[in-house]
Enzyme design. Structure first.
Site: not given
Length: 230
Positions: A99-100, A103, A107
């Site tokens: 999940h991280e 991100h 980006h």
């Protein structure tokens, strides 16, 4: 000292929802922290594998203290994983790690909601801090304009909570796709990892609900100023 019983009418349901969401994410994470994935890869290894698969070789993966303190820092392009995630091979750990990374991919691809959320962070932080003070001060001294300005300030924080929802949901969707395409999870583990991420998503929904009810309360409070002055 400002005390309004109406505040608790608005906020008690939100507080209960937030507490339930926090309990849900912790209990779900703990449950699946005891379920290892078939590949026995740690959260850090999974994060690095997904980063490499997406050409993000310049994003370091760091270990940080705490539980569920995992996050991606777009300012330094750094992925930080908590102790229970970094070195664990559990379904919960790899789900959170992926999940991280979602991100980080957002980006890299200039995902619009992420850019918007990053842009309004300073305004949202200021609004959450000063907005309530301005509303209460305006109500106490009878300055409707100041109170409405406080509402507008606080609304920036509510907007931040709203924009956070698509950012988090999209990161989870990206995580599930990446883990499936790379064979990190099998069919059973997919469902288990999805439960972990869905539980985490509930905390963001609860956060937005709390911010929205708080905003509605402030609007009701300021609107009532006009009726009280008639």
């Amino acid at each position: 000292m400002f005390f309004d019983p109406l505040y608790f009418v608005f906020m008690l349901p939100a507080i209960a929802f937030v507490m339930f969401a926090q309990w849900k994410v912790k209990s779900t994470f703990n449950k699946f922290s005891n379920v290892p994935t078939h590949g026995r890869k740690t959260g850090a290894q999974v994060a690095q594998e997904i980063l490499n698969a997406n050409g993000l070789y310049d994003v370091p993966v760091e270990r940080v203290p705490g539980q569920l303190s995992d996050h991606y820092d777009p300012r330094t392009r750094t992925l930080r994983l908590s102790e229970p995630v970094y070195g664990s091979t559990s379904v919960a750990a790899v789900g959170v790690a992926a999940h991280e990374v979602g991100h980080a991919i957002q980006h890299a691809q200039s995902y619009a909601p992420l850019k918007l959320r990053s842009a309004i962070v300073p305004v949202a932080n200021t609004g959450n801090m000063l907005g309530p003070l301005m509303v209460i001060a305006g109500v106490l001294i009878g300055l409707t304009g100041l109170a409405w300005l406080g509402v507008i300030f606080f609304a920036a924080g509510t907007l931040f909570a709203l924009v956070t929802l698509p950012v988090e949901f999209n990161a989870s969707s990206r995580a599930m796709v990446q883990m499936t395409n790379l064979g990190i999870v099998d069919r059973t583990e997919y469902g288990q990892a999805r439960k972990v991420l869905n539980a985490a998503a509930m905390t963001y929904i609860a956060g937005f609900a709390a911010a929205l009810l708080n905003l509605i309360y402030y609007i009701t409070l300021v609107t009532g100023m006009g009726r009280r002055s008639d």
